[in-house]
Design an enzyme around this catalytic site. Sequence first.
Site, short mmCIF file in Angstrom:
data_model
loop_
_atom_site.label_atom_id
_atom_site.label_comp_id
_atom_site.label_asym_id
_atom_site.label_seq_id
_atom_site.Cartn_x
_atom_site.Cartn_y
_atom_site.Cartn_z
N HIS A 1 28.58 -50.28 25.90
CA HIS A 1 28.02 -51.51 26.48
C HIS A 1 26.55 -51.34 26.82
CE1 HIS A 1 28.26 -50.11 30.75
NE2 HIS A 1 29.41 -49.57 30.41
N ASP B 1 24.66 -53.10 29.16
CA ASP B 1 24.21 -53.33 30.54
C ASP B 1 24.43 -52.10 31.40
OD1 ASP B 1 27.02 -53.87 30.23
OD2 ASP B 1 27.03 -54.65 32.27
N ASP C 1 25.68 -44.36 32.26
CA ASP C 1 26.83 -45.23 32.08
C ASP C 1 26.30 -46.61 31.69
OD1 ASP C 1 29.13 -46.76 32.26
OD2 ASP C 1 29.24 -46.68 34.45
N GLU D 1 29.51 -55.54 30.72
CA GLU D 1 30.73 -54.79 30.99
C GLU D 1 30.91 -54.56 32.48
OE1 GLU D 1 33.18 -51.08 31.57
OE2 GLU D 1 31.13 -51.52 32.20
N GLU D 2 29.81 -54.33 33.17
CA GLU D 2 29.89 -53.88 34.56
C GLU D 2 30.25 -54.98 35.55
OE1 GLU D 2 30.04 -50.94 35.16
OE2 GLU D 2 28.71 -49.70 33.95
N ASP E 1 32.58 -44.25 26.51
CA ASP E 1 32.28 -44.70 27.87
C ASP E 1 33.12 -44.00 28.93
OD1 ASP E 1 31.09 -46.17 29.88
OD2 ASP E 1 32.36 -47.93 29.62
N HIS F 1 27.35 -45.59 39.14
CA HIS F 1 27.28 -46.78 39.99
C HIS F 1 26.59 -46.50 41.32
CE1 HIS F 1 30.89 -48.88 37.77
NE2 HIS F 1 30.00 -48.35 36.95
#
Length: 484
Positions: free
Chosen positions: A77, A79, A116, A146-147, A170, A458
């Site tokens: 992904h 983003d 990530d 995705e996030e 991922d 994150h």
Amino acid sequence: MSQEIEQLEPRRIWNNFSKLNAVPRPSKKEERVIEFMLNFGRSLQLETFKDEVGNVIIRKEASVGMEDRKPITLQSHLDMVHQKNSATDFNFDTQGIEMYVDGDWVRAKGTTLGADNGMGVAAIMSLLESRDIPHPPLEALFTIDEETGMTGAMGLKGGILRGQILLNLDTEEDDEIDIGCAGGIDITATRDYEEETVPEGSIAYAISVKGLHGGHSGMDIHRGFGNANKIMNRLLFKSTEEFGIGVSQIDGGSLRNAIPRESFATVALRADRKEDFEVKMSEWIKEIKNENSFIETNLEISLNKVEIPAKMMGKTAQDKILRAVYGAHNGVYGMSAAIPDLVETSNNIAKIQVKSGKISIGCLTRSSVNSAKTDLANSLKSVFELADCKVTLNGEYPGWSPNPNSEILEVLKDQYEILFDEQPQVVACHAGLECGILGKNYPDMDMISFGPTIKGAHSPDERVSISSVKKFWTFLVQILKNTP
């Protein structure tokens, strides 16, 4: 681009990662990175296009002699989670990520790194531009958002992809091969409240909770990291019970898929309770720090006098919302009976905002069992409705059911043992991967997930292991040479 990063091996991945990280790409704002990827594919004269929701697909013909192999879809992904320390001056909408090397790790300066899933994207870019790596027919799928909702994967229609095997790049431990993941659902509780004028003879304090680990609300939920929203609520609840404080505002957490690291509140109370309040707060802060001392070694809780606000919450609304947050489950709810040591169901009380007559509470509930996910969601919904909140459940996405008989799984296990002389860990994870969603429209696609070692995803502590990226790249190239 940092020369320090450019010199890392394998250079082709690190160069592409640096180019990608120069492009602002927070979730929901992927226009620039979509254009970047379209230009990349077209510059290689490869078939390149964007679907109707913004996913980018790039295709590359097989190497000579490998035309009869099963076509492979490589998926990552575009983003990234946009988190920063409160003291860091950074704008994710306009700035590229500032990286540096720290021993075996690449980190960012006070922000998330974007490894990530930028490392997966960079690896796919490196394969697309390579001229010396044997491979079957390749198809790159770069999804968006995705996030914060997985809307890219959800919006991808059937019939677009040609791959028979999907390699999702991922996951975040280089000795693991993932064959399943949790699904999730967003829970949002909102309500209005009547404001009251702060009484004369009051004083005000700013309370802050900072320095927590934070992290991925799926992969890190079992690690015992502190939740800033729960810690703040505990302090506010005790202060309300013992001193009758009035809460003027609360601002805690930011993203649903990140364990909240910080929370800030402004409260008012009678001036004649000042000394007793400060003594008690000191006791409570010490108590909380002691409880968290083995894990949250950098936890900071501060109390500072501030200018008196004009308004505060009405007592009825304040009592109800503090009790609701106290009662709402946070953290691991249940462990899997089918897979040892796997979190089955959890909830993250991710974001709390109270200001100017409006309350908003955001949670992300995850589970690898759909009925358990619904059960916990209904429990949370009931708690918040008892506090007169309007509760909405949305953004639901399915889990990915493990297939232990997968053909591509056997390839990965065999090649891992050949390369590294040990067996990989075949696991399912508590994070949300896009495989389950993609599988709804592509049910016959054989799917697997793997990646380099990434820690602190994150959160501003996100980092990726340099040696692990080299291992991951070696493994990926070997897989392509040996697919059926």
